[in-house]
Design an enzyme around this catalytic site. Sequence first.
Site, mmCIF file in Angstrom:
data_model
loop_
_atom_site.group_PDB
_atom_site.id
_atom_site.type_symbol
_atom_site.label_atom_id
_atom_site.label_comp_id
_atom_site.label_asym_id
_atom_site.label_seq_id
_atom_site.Cartn_x
_atom_site.Cartn_y
_atom_site.Cartn_z
ATOM 1 N N HIS A 86 19.410 15.378 21.833
ATOM 2 C CA HIS A 86 20.098 16.856 21.665
ATOM 3 C C HIS A 86 19.229 17.676 22.908
ATOM 4 O O HIS A 86 18.869 18.970 22.449
ATOM 5 C CB HIS A 86 20.307 17.311 20.492
ATOM 6 C CG HIS A 86 21.318 18.120 20.155
ATOM 7 N ND1 HIS A 86 21.300 19.414 20.004
ATOM 8 C CD2 HIS A 86 22.679 18.038 20.285
ATOM 9 C CE1 HIS A 86 22.509 19.894 19.884
ATOM 10 N NE2 HIS A 86 23.423 19.031 19.957
ATOM 11 N N TYR A 137 18.101 18.948 14.950
ATOM 12 C CA TYR A 137 19.473 18.807 15.116
ATOM 13 C C TYR A 137 20.019 17.341 14.319
ATOM 14 O O TYR A 137 19.456 16.269 14.678
ATOM 15 C CB TYR A 137 19.909 18.570 16.703
ATOM 16 C CG TYR A 137 21.141 18.198 16.980
ATOM 17 C CD1 TYR A 137 22.312 18.671 16.743
ATOM 18 C CD2 TYR A 137 21.320 16.718 17.342
ATOM 19 C CE1 TYR A 137 23.278 18.355 16.909
ATOM 20 C CE2 TYR A 137 22.436 15.960 17.245
ATOM 21 C CZ TYR A 137 23.696 16.975 16.963
ATOM 22 O OH TYR A 137 24.966 16.392 17.078
ATOM 23 N N ARG A 158 25.821 6.306 15.309
ATOM 24 C CA ARG A 158 24.872 7.422 15.772
ATOM 25 C C ARG A 158 23.746 7.554 14.452
ATOM 26 O O ARG A 158 24.401 8.231 13.440
ATOM 27 C CB ARG A 158 25.243 8.520 16.362
ATOM 28 C CG ARG A 158 24.150 9.189 17.063
ATOM 29 C CD ARG A 158 24.834 10.814 17.492
ATOM 30 N NE ARG A 158 24.833 11.629 16.364
ATOM 31 C CZ ARG A 158 24.804 13.066 16.400
ATOM 32 N NH1 ARG A 158 25.033 13.506 17.493
ATOM 33 N NH2 ARG A 158 24.619 13.710 15.478
ATOM 34 N N ARG A 161 28.436 11.371 29.649
ATOM 35 C CA ARG A 161 28.898 11.853 28.430
ATOM 36 C C ARG A 161 29.768 13.277 28.465
ATOM 37 O O ARG A 161 29.356 13.924 27.547
ATOM 38 C CB ARG A 161 28.361 11.341 27.192
ATOM 39 C CG ARG A 161 26.968 11.533 27.160
ATOM 40 C CD ARG A 161 26.292 11.286 25.840
ATOM 41 N NE ARG A 161 26.543 12.350 24.834
ATOM 42 C CZ ARG A 161 27.395 12.051 23.935
ATOM 43 N NH1 ARG A 161 28.439 11.318 23.863
ATOM 44 N NH2 ARG A 161 27.684 13.241 23.300
ATOM 45 N N GLU A 187 26.779 16.070 27.785
ATOM 46 C CA GLU A 187 27.654 17.085 26.981
ATOM 47 C C GLU A 187 27.407 18.492 27.254
ATOM 48 O O GLU A 187 28.384 19.270 27.095
ATOM 49 C CB GLU A 187 27.736 16.621 25.599
ATOM 50 C CG GLU A 187 26.336 17.305 25.001
ATOM 51 C CD GLU A 187 25.966 16.802 23.345
ATOM 52 O OE1 GLU A 187 26.296 15.558 22.978
ATOM 53 O OE2 GLU A 187 25.689 17.889 22.628
ATOM 54 N N TRP A 233 17.503 23.555 20.906
ATOM 55 C CA TRP A 233 18.016 22.947 19.801
ATOM 56 C C TRP A 233 18.678 21.524 19.792
ATOM 57 O O TRP A 233 18.841 20.762 19.199
ATOM 58 C CB TRP A 233 19.100 23.904 18.825
ATOM 59 C CG TRP A 233 19.730 23.375 18.085
ATOM 60 C CD1 TRP A 233 19.154 23.096 16.645
ATOM 61 C CD2 TRP A 233 21.126 23.047 17.642
ATOM 62 N NE1 TRP A 233 20.035 22.562 15.594
ATOM 63 C CE2 TRP A 233 21.324 22.371 16.294
ATOM 64 C CE3 TRP A 233 22.366 23.236 18.570
ATOM 65 C CZ2 TRP A 233 22.603 22.161 15.836
ATOM 66 C CZ3 TRP A 233 23.391 22.715 17.943
ATOM 67 C CH2 TRP A 233 23.677 22.474 16.637
ATOM 68 N N GLU A 250 32.572 9.223 21.037
ATOM 69 C CA GLU A 250 32.334 9.693 19.682
ATOM 70 C C GLU A 250 33.668 10.329 19.157
ATOM 71 O O GLU A 250 34.490 10.870 19.901
ATOM 72 C CB GLU A 250 31.318 10.926 20.387
ATOM 73 C CG GLU A 250 30.651 11.442 19.002
ATOM 74 C CD GLU A 250 29.524 12.850 19.694
ATOM 75 O OE1 GLU A 250 28.835 12.847 18.788
ATOM 76 O OE2 GLU A 250 29.881 12.994 20.775
ATOM 77 N N GLU A 293 21.030 9.011 23.489
ATOM 78 C CA GLU A 293 21.480 10.202 24.252
ATOM 79 C C GLU A 293 21.103 11.718 24.640
ATOM 80 O O GLU A 293 20.122 12.038 23.630
ATOM 81 C CB GLU A 293 22.754 10.537 22.808
ATOM 82 C CG GLU A 293 23.828 11.877 23.284
ATOM 83 C CD GLU A 293 24.957 11.797 22.276
ATOM 84 O OE1 GLU A 293 25.074 10.753 21.571
ATOM 85 O OE2 GLU A 293 25.183 12.908 21.737
ATOM 86 N N ASP A 304 20.952 10.634 19.207
ATOM 87 C CA ASP A 304 21.103 11.768 20.044
ATOM 88 C C ASP A 304 19.773 12.487 19.813
ATOM 89 O O ASP A 304 19.523 12.981 19.018
ATOM 90 C CB ASP A 304 22.322 12.548 19.330
ATOM 91 C CG ASP A 304 22.776 13.818 20.358
ATOM 92 O OD1 ASP A 304 21.818 14.039 21.501
ATOM 93 O OD2 ASP A 304 23.783 14.339 20.072
HETATM 94 O O1 EZ4 Z 1 25.843 19.564 19.104
HETATM 95 O O2 EZ4 Z 1 29.091 19.793 20.001
HETATM 96 O O3 EZ4 Z 1 26.956 14.534 20.219
HETATM 97 N N1 EZ4 Z 1 27.292 15.536 19.798
HETATM 98 C C1 EZ4 Z 1 26.642 16.621 19.876
HETATM 99 C C2 EZ4 Z 1 27.268 18.029 18.891
HETATM 100 C C3 EZ4 Z 1 26.774 19.419 19.491
HETATM 101 C C4 EZ4 Z 1 27.927 20.310 19.253
HETATM 102 C C5 EZ4 Z 1 27.541 21.780 19.807
HETATM 103 O O4 EZ4 Z 1 28.431 22.709 19.800
HETATM 104 O O5 EZ4 Z 1 25.584 16.776 20.153
HETATM 105 O O6 EZ4 Z 1 27.328 17.966 17.571
HETATM 106 CO CO CO Z 2 25.154 14.933 21.424
#
Ligand code: EZ4
Ligand code: CO
Length: 469
Positions: free
Chosen positions: A279, A221, A209, A350, A329, A469, A406, A303, A277
């Site tokens: 995020h 992030y 990733r 996921r 997540e 974030w 992951e 992701e 990701d």
């Molecule tokens: O930011 O679990 O894919 N992994 C992620 C993680 C999240 C953290 C937040 O607590 O996005 O790194």
């Molecule tokens: Co993530």
Amino acid sequence: MHKPLSNISQLGRRGFLGVAGVAALSHSLLSRRQVVRALLAKDRLAENTGSSAGSCRGLPPLKITDVRVIVTCPDRNYVLVKVLTSEPGLYGVGDATLNGRELAVAADLEQHISPLLIGRDPEQIEDTWQYLYRGPYWRGGPVQMTALAGIDLALWDIKGKRANMPVYQLLGGRTRTGALAYTHASGRNLVEVEGVARRALERGFKCVRAQVAIPGLEGTYGTPGNKTPEAAAGRVANMAELPQTEVFEPAPYLRAVPRLFEYLRAKLGPEVELLHDCHEKLDPIQAARLAHDLEPYHLFFLEDCLRPEYKESFRLIREHSTTPLAMGELFNSLWDCVPLIKEQLIDYIRCDLGHIGGITAARKVAALAELFQVRTAWHGPGDIGPPTHAANVHVDISIPNFGIQEMVFFPDVTREVISGGPEFKDGYMNVSDLPGLGCDVNEEAAKKYPYRRAYLPTARRKDGSVQDW
Ligand code: EZ4
Ligand code: CO
């Protein structure tokens, strides 16, 4: 605090005695205190719908005698759960860590959940899950679902130890020799990301990733900002007493990410699987553009593009791109997964086993996903503990529709407190054949690393407004 209810076990084995029966016994055999305990335990047993009598052939019935909650910070904060049983030495270990809200989960476990479990049969995992999920009436949410996951993992651990089998055997046995793993590569610029990715490939990873710092933005992030990747590893030691604020702007991000993958494909060749990701920080049309722009670089998946509230918006991304999509997540309800799976709006689900209710929840999500040709990619960051990582892999290697896992390498200080957990080899994760989940917690070592309040970063746009974030 809670002693084994061995006298109750004996009553249980002879079948349920009525209140009068217990009272009659009291004169001859039991002290007044024991009678009160017996009556309380009888109520608890009556609550259970299933049989509590010796479900494992030849073994006596089992009771939960104590629930211990261990909050500790060996490099990061973790909340661990130890469920003790009436069988000497038989206990289960679970993980109930919710990054940034650890003490809320610990209080839920200690104050609200533990009293409900004492005296119950730890073998009734599904019944306990339903009871803890639907029982409080005010169901769900990340705090309660993380607490429930911690208990669920501990109960699967107990069942495995009782059966003398690793949990994946209880889930149906192996479907694969290992779980394909991905690791994280991030850097301040393209060359730095490439360097980290190359080191991962040398270590055996087949999937990486990649995240890169965005010029002009103070932190995004998954990137190290202006620190080296090593210095920015996200440990509690690097976190502030109050949340740090990062700055995000979509325009430079949407320009930088395709450039990153164009660069990595050119440098690393076609074979390595690349992931990214988002995020949950994009709007639907931005995500659609990014997924479209990334098509030439053939990502394994993109992701968590959108905020978890906006499941229908994945339709828009789908209409514009063949880049595989992953999401989940931040989900904390099984029902969050349903629209995405049943409309085939994603390719990988996921969820975080630690936040959606443990193995009992995950196996249902996986089964639903299987029917719609969606694969799993359980969340595996450093801020959930080794028992959840172990649970991930026990599920991964026992289902037909596993996709990718992951993972992180835990530092020695974490392993001093929490032993066991899955192992990485040649690009794949695996678990040992130890009975249960294969993790243990050293309570004495945990005391050396007291909890430290720490927040995840927050983000704002350049105009000062709140940004995901
Ligand atoms: O930011 O679990 O894919 N992994 C992620 C993680 C999240 C953290 C937040 O607590 O996005 O790194
Ligand atoms: Co993530």
